[in-house]
Design an enzyme around this catalytic site. Structure first.
Site, PDB file in Angstrom:
ATOM      1  N   ARG A  24      12.402  62.716  47.651  1.00  0.00           N
ATOM      2  CA  ARG A  24      12.505  62.692  49.119  1.00  0.00           C
ATOM      3  C   ARG A  24      12.980  61.344  49.641  1.00  0.00           C
ATOM      4  O   ARG A  24      12.560  60.916  50.726  1.00  0.00           O
ATOM      5  CB  ARG A  24      11.158  63.052  49.782  1.00  0.00           C
ATOM      6  CG  ARG A  24      10.741  64.497  49.587  1.00  0.00           C
ATOM      7  CD  ARG A  24      11.327  65.386  50.669  1.00  0.00           C
ATOM      8  NE  ARG A  24      10.992  66.787  50.408  1.00  0.00           N
ATOM      9  CZ  ARG A  24      10.007  67.441  51.011  1.00  0.00           C
ATOM     10  NH1 ARG A  24       9.283  66.839  51.919  1.00  0.00           N
ATOM     11  NH2 ARG A  24       9.782  68.695  50.714  1.00  0.00           N
ATOM     12  N   ARG A  28      12.020  61.284  56.507  1.00  0.00           N
ATOM     13  CA  ARG A  28      11.583  60.828  57.826  1.00  0.00           C
ATOM     14  C   ARG A  28      10.963  59.439  57.861  1.00  0.00           C
ATOM     15  O   ARG A  28      10.707  58.915  58.939  1.00  0.00           O
ATOM     16  CB  ARG A  28      10.603  61.845  58.425  1.00  0.00           C
ATOM     17  CG  ARG A  28      11.299  63.112  58.889  1.00  0.00           C
ATOM     18  CD  ARG A  28      10.303  64.232  59.084  1.00  0.00           C
ATOM     19  NE  ARG A  28       9.736  64.586  57.791  1.00  0.00           N
ATOM     20  CZ  ARG A  28       8.810  65.533  57.615  1.00  0.00           C
ATOM     21  NH1 ARG A  28       8.333  66.178  58.643  1.00  0.00           N
ATOM     22  NH2 ARG A  28       8.365  65.812  56.416  1.00  0.00           N
ATOM     23  N   ARG A  37      19.247  63.201  61.776  1.00  0.00           N
ATOM     24  CA  ARG A  37      18.616  64.511  61.941  1.00  0.00           C
ATOM     25  C   ARG A  37      18.651  64.925  63.421  1.00  0.00           C
ATOM     26  O   ARG A  37      18.914  66.083  63.741  1.00  0.00           O
ATOM     27  CB  ARG A  37      17.187  64.443  61.431  1.00  0.00           C
ATOM     28  CG  ARG A  37      16.476  65.785  61.386  1.00  0.00           C
ATOM     29  CD  ARG A  37      15.052  65.536  60.898  1.00  0.00           C
ATOM     30  NE  ARG A  37      14.240  66.718  60.844  1.00  0.00           N
ATOM     31  CZ  ARG A  37      13.690  67.299  61.890  1.00  0.00           C
ATOM     32  NH1 ARG A  37      13.915  66.828  63.099  1.00  0.00           N
ATOM     33  NH2 ARG A  37      12.939  68.375  61.729  1.00  0.00           N
ATOM     34  N   ASP A  74      17.425  71.934  50.615  1.00  0.00           N
ATOM     35  CA  ASP A  74      16.021  72.331  50.466  1.00  0.00           C
ATOM     36  C   ASP A  74      15.922  73.485  49.479  1.00  0.00           C
ATOM     37  O   ASP A  74      16.857  74.275  49.346  1.00  0.00           O
ATOM     38  CB  ASP A  74      15.417  72.747  51.810  1.00  0.00           C
ATOM     39  CG  ASP A  74      13.891  72.740  51.737  1.00  0.00           C
ATOM     40  OD1 ASP A  74      13.303  71.665  51.876  1.00  0.00           O
ATOM     41  OD2 ASP A  74      13.314  73.806  51.491  1.00  0.00           O
ATOM     42  N   TYR A 151       6.587  80.885  48.266  1.00  0.00           N
ATOM     43  CA  TYR A 151       6.952  80.794  49.686  1.00  0.00           C
ATOM     44  C   TYR A 151       7.480  82.133  50.203  1.00  0.00           C
ATOM     45  O   TYR A 151       7.212  82.525  51.337  1.00  0.00           O
ATOM     46  CB  TYR A 151       8.001  79.697  49.908  1.00  0.00           C
ATOM     47  CG  TYR A 151       7.434  78.299  49.781  1.00  0.00           C
ATOM     48  CD1 TYR A 151       6.843  77.663  50.872  1.00  0.00           C
ATOM     49  CD2 TYR A 151       7.462  77.610  48.567  1.00  0.00           C
ATOM     50  CE1 TYR A 151       6.304  76.386  50.756  1.00  0.00           C
ATOM     51  CE2 TYR A 151       6.928  76.338  48.439  1.00  0.00           C
ATOM     52  CZ  TYR A 151       6.344  75.737  49.543  1.00  0.00           C
ATOM     53  OH  TYR A 151       5.807  74.476  49.423  1.00  0.00           O
TER      54      TYR A 151
HETATM   55  O1  CP3 Z   1      14.320  64.676  47.421  1.00  0.00           O
HETATM   56  C1  CP3 Z   1      15.190  64.638  48.327  1.00  0.00           C
HETATM   57  O2  CP3 Z   1      15.311  63.663  49.114  1.00  0.00           O
HETATM   58  C2  CP3 Z   1      16.205  65.774  48.424  1.00  0.00           C
HETATM   59  C3  CP3 Z   1      15.996  66.738  49.445  1.00  0.00           C
HETATM   60  C4  CP3 Z   1      14.805  67.665  49.335  1.00  0.00           C
HETATM   61  C5  CP3 Z   1      14.112  68.154  50.480  1.00  0.00           C
HETATM   62  N1  CP3 Z   1      13.204  69.071  50.054  1.00  0.00           N
HETATM   63  C6  CP3 Z   1      14.377  67.754  51.874  1.00  0.00           C
HETATM   64  C7  CP3 Z   1      13.377  68.065  52.907  1.00  0.00           C
HETATM   65  C8  CP3 Z   1      14.223  68.255  48.212  1.00  0.00           C
HETATM   66  C9  CP3 Z   1      14.531  68.039  46.731  1.00  0.00           C
HETATM   67  C10 CP3 Z   1      13.227  69.153  48.692  1.00  0.00           C
HETATM   68  C11 CP3 Z   1      12.430  69.999  47.797  1.00  0.00           C
HETATM   69  C12 CP3 Z   1      11.393  70.860  48.362  1.00  0.00           C
HETATM   70  N2  CP3 Z   1      11.373  71.496  49.564  1.00  0.00           N
HETATM   71  C13 CP3 Z   1      10.239  71.240  47.658  1.00  0.00           C
HETATM   72  C14 CP3 Z   1       9.918  70.844  46.223  1.00  0.00           C
HETATM   73  C15 CP3 Z   1       9.423  69.462  46.101  1.00  0.00           C
HETATM   74  C16 CP3 Z   1       8.066  69.227  46.699  1.00  0.00           C
HETATM   75  O3  CP3 Z   1       7.991  68.478  47.682  1.00  0.00           O
HETATM   76  O4  CP3 Z   1       7.093  69.764  46.134  1.00  0.00           O
HETATM   77  C17 CP3 Z   1       9.496  72.088  48.481  1.00  0.00           C
HETATM   78  C18 CP3 Z   1       8.171  72.717  48.141  1.00  0.00           C
HETATM   79  C19 CP3 Z   1      10.232  72.253  49.695  1.00  0.00           C
HETATM   80  C20 CP3 Z   1       9.887  73.115  50.855  1.00  0.00           C
HETATM   81  C21 CP3 Z   1       9.730  72.328  52.076  1.00  0.00           C
HETATM   82  N3  CP3 Z   1      10.761  71.731  52.764  1.00  0.00           N
HETATM   83  C22 CP3 Z   1       8.533  72.064  52.776  1.00  0.00           C
HETATM   84  C23 CP3 Z   1       7.166  72.536  52.358  1.00  0.00           C
HETATM   85  C24 CP3 Z   1       8.870  71.287  53.876  1.00  0.00           C
HETATM   86  C25 CP3 Z   1       7.959  70.847  54.999  1.00  0.00           C
HETATM   87  C26 CP3 Z   1       7.122  69.691  54.616  1.00  0.00           C
HETATM   88  C27 CP3 Z   1       7.649  68.444  55.235  1.00  0.00           C
HETATM   89  O5  CP3 Z   1       7.709  67.418  54.547  1.00  0.00           O
HETATM   90  O6  CP3 Z   1       7.936  68.500  56.443  1.00  0.00           O
HETATM   91  C28 CP3 Z   1      10.267  71.051  53.831  1.00  0.00           C
HETATM   92  C29 CP3 Z   1      11.075  70.250  54.782  1.00  0.00           C
HETATM   93  C30 CP3 Z   1      11.918  69.157  54.217  1.00  0.00           C
HETATM   94  N4  CP3 Z   1      12.691  69.248  53.100  1.00  0.00           N
HETATM   95  C31 CP3 Z   1      12.100  67.882  54.799  1.00  0.00           C
HETATM   96  C32 CP3 Z   1      13.020  67.190  53.989  1.00  0.00           C
HETATM   97  C33 CP3 Z   1      13.592  65.819  54.223  1.00  0.00           C
HETATM   98  C34 CP3 Z   1      11.474  67.414  56.098  1.00  0.00           C
HETATM   99  C35 CP3 Z   1      12.155  68.142  57.213  1.00  0.00           C
HETATM  100  C36 CP3 Z   1      12.431  67.331  58.439  1.00  0.00           C
HETATM  101  O7  CP3 Z   1      13.295  66.418  58.406  1.00  0.00           O
HETATM  102  O8  CP3 Z   1      11.810  67.645  59.436  1.00  0.00           O
END
Ligand code: CP3
Length: 344
Positions: A24, A28, A37, A74, A151
Site C-alpha cells: 500500500r 492515503r 484521488r 484493487d 468478499y
Molecule cells: O499495495 C499497493 O499500494 C497497490 C494497490 C492496492 C490497493 N489494494 C489499493 C487500495 C493493493 C495491492 C490492494 C490489495 C487489496 N485490496 C487487498 C489485499 C491486501 C490486504 O490489504 O490485505 C484487499 C483485501 C483489498 C480490498 C480493499 N480495498 C479493502 C478492504 C479496502 C478498504 C480498506 C481501506 O484501506 O480503505 C480497499 C480500498 C483500497 N485499496 C485503498 C487503496 C489505496 C483505499 C481506498 C481509498 O483511497 O479510499
C-alpha cells in the site's frame, strides 16, 4: 546480470542490502495521493483512469526511491469484471453484490470475458513501463481466489469470513466452481498484466489464515499452485510472490509446494523462526508490523534492523507484514528506509 535488485533477490541472490518496497505504498498516508484521488473523484475512478493510476503508482517512487513499484488497482476489480456490482463506502470499505449459491455462481461471466472491464489496468502498466526508472521493478498483482471469494460471498469485508466458510461447508460443489472461476479469471488477468509490462506478479491471500487443515490446501494452496504453474508455463522465468497471510506454520514448505519464488510474511511470525523454516527454501519478503509506521521512534529502527539481520543469510526483500495505514507518518517511512539502507 540485471541491475534490478528485486529481480536479483527473487532469483535467489543474497544481497548485502535488501531491496525494499512497501505494501500500500501508494495510499492515503501521502498528501500527494489524497490530492490525485480527489482529482479522480473516487477510488474506483482512480483505479480505472490509467494516467492518474500511473501517477499515484509513481508518487512513492519519486518520494522514497523504492526498488519496486506496485500497480495501483484493487483485488476487487476482478469480481467486478466477472459481473459483480462493486462500490466503496467512504470510511467503511468495499461493498459488492453477493454470490451465495449455485445460481449466483452460474450467473457470473466466463473467465475469458474479464479483459473488457480490466483493459484500463493494462494501459496503466504500459504507461508505468515507459515512465519508471530503469532500476525499479514493476509488480502486477491480484487477489487469491479464496480471499476474493470471501468478499464476493459476504458482499463486504468480514472479521471471520463466516459467509464464505458457510457456503464452502454447505455447498462445496458451488463454492468449488466459484474458486475455479476465480482461478481461471486470475490467470487471464495476470497473464494480460505481464504482457502489458508487469515483471513480477504477487497474489494476496489476505484471509488464508482462516483456513485450517485440508481446507487450507484445497482453497489456498492448490489454487495458488495452479495459477503459479500456469503463469510460469505462459511466461517462462516470471517471478511469483505469494502472500498467504497469517498462514502460521503453513508458511513452511509453501514456496516449494506452490512453485512460488518468494513468500511474503505477515508480522505474526518471528523473523528468526521464518529465516530457519521458510527462507531455507528461497526468498522471503515482509514481516515489519505496519504499526511502526504510525509510532516510529527507536522501536521502529530497532525492529527494522532486527528483521534485516535475521534474514541477512539469504534472499530477502524488505517490506511490511501488511499494508501501511492512512494514519502513518511519511517521515517514519524515511526512517525505515534509512535503517535498511544504512546497514544492520
Ligand atoms: O499495495 C499497493 O499500494 C497497490 C494497490 C492496492 C490497493 N489494494 C489499493 C487500495 C493493493 C495491492 C490492494 C490489495 C487489496 N485490496 C487487498 C489485499 C491486501 C490486504 O490489504 O490485505 C484487499 C483485501 C483489498 C480490498 C480493499 N480495498 C479493502 C478492504 C479496502 C478498504 C480498506 C481501506 O484501506 O480503505 C480497499 C480500498 C483500497 N485499496 C485503498 C487503496 C489505496 C483505499 C481506498 C481509498 O483511497 O479510499
Amino acid at each position: 546480470m540485471t541491475e534490478k535488485t528485486i529481480l536479483r533477490a527473487l532469483a535467489g541472490e543474497t544481497l548485502p542490502v535488501p531491496p525494499i518496497w512497501m505494501m500500500r505504498q501508494a495510499g492515503r498516508y501521502l498528501p500527494e495521493y489524497k490530492a490525485t484521488r480527489a482529482q479522480a473523484g473516487d477510488f474506483l475512478s482512480l483505479c480505472y483512469n490509467p494516467e492518474l493510476a500511473a501517477e499515484v503508482t509513481l508518487q512513492p517512487i519519486r518520494r522514497y526511491g523504492f526498488d519496486a513499484a506496485i500497480l495501483f488497482a484493487d483485488i476487487l476489480l476482478l469480481p467486478q469484471a466477472l459481473g459483480a456490482d462493486l462500490w466503496f463506502v467512504t470510511g467503511e470499505g468495499p461493498r459488492l453484490s453477493t454470490v451465495t449459491d449455485a445460481a449466483g455462481v452460474a450467473g457470473l461471466k466466463p473467465a475469458s470475458d474479464v479483459h473488457e472491464v480490466l483493459s484500463p489496468i493494462y494501459e496503466t502498466l504500459k504507461i508505468l513501463k515507459r515512465e519508471l526508472p530503469q532500476e525499479t521493478t514493476l509488480i502486477g498483482f491480484a487477489g487469491a481466489p479464496w480471499t476474493v471469494a470471501t468478499y464476493m460471498v459476504a458482499g463486504r469485508g468480514t472479521p471471520d469470513q463466516a459467509p464464505a466458510h458457510k457456503l464452502k461447508d454447505e455447498d462445496p460443489v458451488a463454492f468449488g466452481k466459484l474458486i475455479d472461476l476465480l482461478t481461471e479469471g486470475t490467470i487471464e488477468y495476470l497473464s494480460a498484466q505481464v504482457k502489458a509490462g508487469a515483471e513480477v506478479v504477487k497474489l494476496f491471500d489476505s484471509w488464508a489464515g482462516s483456513l485450517k487443515g485440508a481446507d487450507f490446501d484445497r482453497y489456498s494452496l492448490e489454487p495458488l499452485k495452479r495459477i503459479t504453474t500456469e503463469l510460469k508455463a505462459r511466461h517462462p522465468g516470471l517471478p511469483v510472490i505469494l502472500f498467504p497471510r497469517e498462514a502460521g506454520d503453513r508458511y513452511v514448505g509453501f514456496a516449494k509446494a506452490t512453485g512460488a519464488d518468494c513468500v511474503a510474511l505477515d508480522n505474526s511470525v518471528d523473523a528468526d523462526w521464518a529465516a530457519a523454516n521458510v527462507q531455507v527454501d528461497g526468498c522471503v519478503q515482509g514481516n515489519l508490523a505496519p504499526g511502526h509506521m504510525v509510532t516510529g521512534g527507536e522501536a521502529l529502527v530497532a525492529e527494522t534492523k532486527r528483521i534485516v539481520k535475521a534474514f541477512s543469510g539469504g534472499p530477502h526483500i524488505f517490506n511490511l507484514g501488511h499494508g501501511i495505514t492512512p494514519d502513518a507518518d511519511p517521515e517514519n517511512v524515511l526512517r525505515m528506509i534509512e535503517a535498511v539502507r544504512g546497514g544492520a
